[in-house]
Design a protein around this motif. Sequence first.
Motif, PDB file in Angstrom:
ATOM      1  N   LEU A   1       0.762  -1.297   0.015  1.00  0.00           N
ATOM      2  CA  LEU A   1       0.070  -0.026  -0.091  1.00  0.00           C
ATOM      3  C   LEU A   1       0.903   1.266  -0.052  1.00  0.00           C
ATOM      4  O   LEU A   1       0.384   2.423  -0.286  1.00  0.00           O
ATOM      5  CB  LEU A   1      -0.822   0.061   1.206  1.00  0.00           C
ATOM      6  CG  LEU A   1      -1.882  -1.106   1.135  1.00  0.00           C
ATOM      7  CD1 LEU A   1      -2.471  -1.195   2.615  1.00  0.00           C
ATOM      8  CD2 LEU A   1      -2.761  -1.136   0.417  1.00  0.00           C
ATOM      9  N   LEU A   2       1.967   1.256   0.329  1.00  0.00           N
ATOM     10  CA  LEU A   2       2.976   2.285   0.307  1.00  0.00           C
ATOM     11  C   LEU A   2       3.421   2.717  -1.039  1.00  0.00           C
ATOM     12  O   LEU A   2       3.642   1.790  -1.898  1.00  0.00           O
ATOM     13  CB  LEU A   2       4.375   1.928   1.308  1.00  0.00           C
ATOM     14  CG  LEU A   2       3.946   1.567   2.697  1.00  0.00           C
ATOM     15  CD1 LEU A   2       5.176   1.076   3.406  1.00  0.00           C
ATOM     16  CD2 LEU A   2       3.390   2.883   3.443  1.00  0.00           C
ATOM     17  N   PRO A   3       3.522   4.070  -1.027  1.00  0.00           N
ATOM     18  CA  PRO A   3       4.246   4.444  -2.550  1.00  0.00           C
ATOM     19  C   PRO A   3       5.575   4.015  -2.888  1.00  0.00           C
ATOM     20  O   PRO A   3       6.466   3.888  -1.884  1.00  0.00           O
ATOM     21  CB  PRO A   3       4.404   5.832  -2.543  1.00  0.00           C
ATOM     22  CG  PRO A   3       4.356   6.344  -0.997  1.00  0.00           C
ATOM     23  CD  PRO A   3       3.515   5.274  -0.287  1.00  0.00           C
ATOM     24  N   ASN A   4       5.909   3.620  -4.026  1.00  0.00           N
ATOM     25  CA  ASN A   4       7.532   3.280  -4.441  1.00  0.00           C
ATOM     26  C   ASN A   4       7.839   3.857  -5.383  1.00  0.00           C
ATOM     27  O   ASN A   4       9.254   3.587  -5.758  1.00  0.00           O
ATOM     28  CB  ASN A   4       7.395   1.780  -4.560  1.00  0.00           C
ATOM     29  CG  ASN A   4       6.442   1.468  -5.802  1.00  0.00           C
ATOM     30  OD1 ASN A   4       5.799   2.335  -6.453  1.00  0.00           O
ATOM     31  ND2 ASN A   4       6.292   0.174  -6.228  1.00  0.00           N
ATOM     32  N   LYS A   5       7.465   4.953  -5.808  1.00  0.00           N
ATOM     33  CA  LYS A   5       7.939   5.836  -6.835  1.00  0.00           C
ATOM     34  C   LYS A   5       9.146   6.747  -6.153  1.00  0.00           C
ATOM     35  O   LYS A   5       8.900   7.326  -5.398  1.00  0.00           O
ATOM     36  CB  LYS A   5       7.053   6.838  -7.550  1.00  0.00           C
ATOM     37  CG  LYS A   5       6.081   6.136  -8.343  1.00  0.00           C
ATOM     38  CD  LYS A   5       5.147   7.090  -8.853  1.00  0.00           C
ATOM     39  CE  LYS A   5       3.988   6.233  -9.712  1.00  0.00           C
ATOM     40  NZ  LYS A   5       2.956   7.530 -10.346  1.00  0.00           N
ATOM     41  N   PRO A   6      10.537   6.669  -6.585  1.00  0.00           N
ATOM     42  CA  PRO A   6      11.575   7.637  -6.154  1.00  0.00           C
ATOM     43  C   PRO A   6      11.162   8.974  -6.622  1.00  0.00           C
ATOM     44  O   PRO A   6      10.968   9.390  -7.896  1.00  0.00           O
ATOM     45  CB  PRO A   6      12.914   6.960  -6.933  1.00  0.00           C
ATOM     46  CG  PRO A   6      12.192   6.350  -8.050  1.00  0.00           C
ATOM     47  CD  PRO A   6      10.827   5.884  -8.072  1.00  0.00           C
ATOM     48  N   ARG A   7      11.252   9.901  -5.625  1.00  0.00           N
ATOM     49  CA  ARG A   7      10.989  11.185  -5.812  1.00  0.00           C
ATOM     50  C   ARG A   7      12.129  12.050  -4.659  1.00  0.00           C
ATOM     51  O   ARG A   7      12.048  11.760  -3.818  1.00  0.00           O
ATOM     52  CB  ARG A   7       9.684  11.800  -5.563  1.00  0.00           C
ATOM     53  CG  ARG A   7       8.913  11.347  -6.663  1.00  0.00           C
ATOM     54  CD  ARG A   7       7.570  11.914  -6.421  1.00  0.00           C
ATOM     55  NE  ARG A   7       6.671  10.834  -5.748  1.00  0.00           N
ATOM     56  CZ  ARG A   7       5.663  11.137  -4.959  1.00  0.00           C
ATOM     57  NH1 ARG A   7       5.136  12.192  -4.825  1.00  0.00           N
ATOM     58  NH2 ARG A   7       5.110  10.097  -4.201  1.00  0.00           N
ATOM     59  N   GLY A   8      12.789  12.921  -5.273  1.00  0.00           N
ATOM     60  CA  GLY A   8      13.549  13.601  -4.168  1.00  0.00           C
ATOM     61  C   GLY A   8      14.554  12.836  -3.695  1.00  0.00           C
ATOM     62  O   GLY A   8      15.313  12.041  -4.216  1.00  0.00           O
TER      63      GLY A   8
ATOM     64  N   ALA B   1      16.334   9.899  -1.242  1.00  0.00           N
ATOM     65  CA  ALA B   1      16.222   8.592  -1.100  1.00  0.00           C
ATOM     66  C   ALA B   1      15.474   8.291   0.065  1.00  0.00           C
ATOM     67  O   ALA B   1      15.684   8.815   1.171  1.00  0.00           O
ATOM     68  CB  ALA B   1      17.339   7.758  -1.233  1.00  0.00           C
ATOM     69  N   ARG B   2      14.516   7.349  -0.021  1.00  0.00           N
ATOM     70  CA  ARG B   2      13.809   6.963   1.139  1.00  0.00           C
ATOM     71  C   ARG B   2      14.379   6.138   2.227  1.00  0.00           C
ATOM     72  O   ARG B   2      15.238   5.337   1.736  1.00  0.00           O
ATOM     73  CB  ARG B   2      12.491   6.376   0.941  1.00  0.00           C
ATOM     74  CG  ARG B   2      11.365   7.015  -0.121  1.00  0.00           C
ATOM     75  CD  ARG B   2      10.448   6.144  -0.736  1.00  0.00           C
ATOM     76  NE  ARG B   2       9.453   5.755   0.235  1.00  0.00           N
ATOM     77  CZ  ARG B   2       8.307   6.183   0.691  1.00  0.00           C
ATOM     78  NH1 ARG B   2       7.879   7.264   0.263  1.00  0.00           N
ATOM     79  NH2 ARG B   2       7.565   5.503   1.601  1.00  0.00           N
TER      80      ARG B   2
ATOM     81  N   ASP C   1      10.911   2.098   5.086  1.00  0.00           N
ATOM     82  CA  ASP C   1       9.532   2.295   5.611  1.00  0.00           C
ATOM     83  C   ASP C   1       9.306   1.822   6.882  1.00  0.00           C
ATOM     84  O   ASP C   1       8.462   2.137   7.629  1.00  0.00           O
ATOM     85  CB  ASP C   1       8.766   1.970   4.483  1.00  0.00           C
ATOM     86  CG  ASP C   1       9.001   3.040   3.243  1.00  0.00           C
ATOM     87  OD1 ASP C   1       9.284   4.022   3.586  1.00  0.00           O
ATOM     88  OD2 ASP C   1       8.682   2.260   2.180  1.00  0.00           O
ATOM     89  N   ARG C   2       9.519   0.381   7.159  1.00  0.00           N
ATOM     90  CA  ARG C   2       9.381  -0.407   8.297  1.00  0.00           C
ATOM     91  C   ARG C   2       9.665   0.316   9.459  1.00  0.00           C
ATOM     92  O   ARG C   2       8.847   0.314  10.533  1.00  0.00           O
ATOM     93  CB  ARG C   2       9.779  -1.905   7.988  1.00  0.00           C
ATOM     94  CG  ARG C   2       9.247  -2.647   9.015  1.00  0.00           C
ATOM     95  CD  ARG C   2       9.608  -4.125   8.768  1.00  0.00           C
ATOM     96  NE  ARG C   2       9.036  -5.130   9.738  1.00  0.00           N
ATOM     97  CZ  ARG C   2       8.771  -6.384   9.549  1.00  0.00           C
ATOM     98  NH1 ARG C   2       9.270  -6.919   8.599  1.00  0.00           N
ATOM     99  NH2 ARG C   2       8.092  -7.094  10.248  1.00  0.00           N
ATOM    100  N   LYS C   3      11.034   0.759   9.537  1.00  0.00           N
ATOM    101  CA  LYS C   3      11.552   1.545  10.618  1.00  0.00           C
ATOM    102  C   LYS C   3      10.571   2.643  10.940  1.00  0.00           C
ATOM    103  O   LYS C   3      10.423   3.294  12.058  1.00  0.00           O
ATOM    104  CB  LYS C   3      13.151   1.781  10.492  1.00  0.00           C
ATOM    105  CG  LYS C   3      14.144   0.787  10.502  1.00  0.00           C
ATOM    106  CD  LYS C   3      15.305   1.073  10.444  1.00  0.00           C
ATOM    107  CE  LYS C   3      16.329   0.167  10.447  1.00  0.00           C
ATOM    108  NZ  LYS C   3      17.779   0.606  10.555  1.00  0.00           N
ATOM    109  N   VAL C   4      10.284   3.507   9.826  1.00  0.00           N
ATOM    110  CA  VAL C   4       9.611   4.682  10.069  1.00  0.00           C
ATOM    111  C   VAL C   4       8.446   4.328  10.752  1.00  0.00           C
ATOM    112  O   VAL C   4       7.855   5.193  11.609  1.00  0.00           O
ATOM    113  CB  VAL C   4       9.342   5.237   8.726  1.00  0.00           C
ATOM    114  CG1 VAL C   4       8.253   6.776   8.751  1.00  0.00           C
ATOM    115  CG2 VAL C   4      10.819   5.848   8.117  1.00  0.00           C
ATOM    116  N   LEU C   5       7.649   3.379  10.099  1.00  0.00           N
ATOM    117  CA  LEU C   5       6.182   2.999  10.631  1.00  0.00           C
ATOM    118  C   LEU C   5       5.988   2.540  12.009  1.00  0.00           C
ATOM    119  O   LEU C   5       5.602   2.867  13.128  1.00  0.00           O
ATOM    120  CB  LEU C   5       5.375   1.974   9.766  1.00  0.00           C
ATOM    121  CG  LEU C   5       5.092   2.596   8.293  1.00  0.00           C
ATOM    122  CD1 LEU C   5       4.479   1.348   7.259  1.00  0.00           C
ATOM    123  CD2 LEU C   5       3.886   3.559   8.762  1.00  0.00           C
TER     124      LEU C   5
END
Length: 39
Positions: A19-26, A28-29, A32-36
Amino acid sequence: MSQRRYELTDFEWAIIEPLLPNKPRGVARVDDRKVLNGI
């Protein structure tokens, strides 16, 4: 991955990850698991 208090299980992550976005923009991400888990 060892389970700590309130961390997502592998089963929960398997449901949320698509469900998370996966398009690279700006910038680098980060992981995501650590953030959540932090939220």
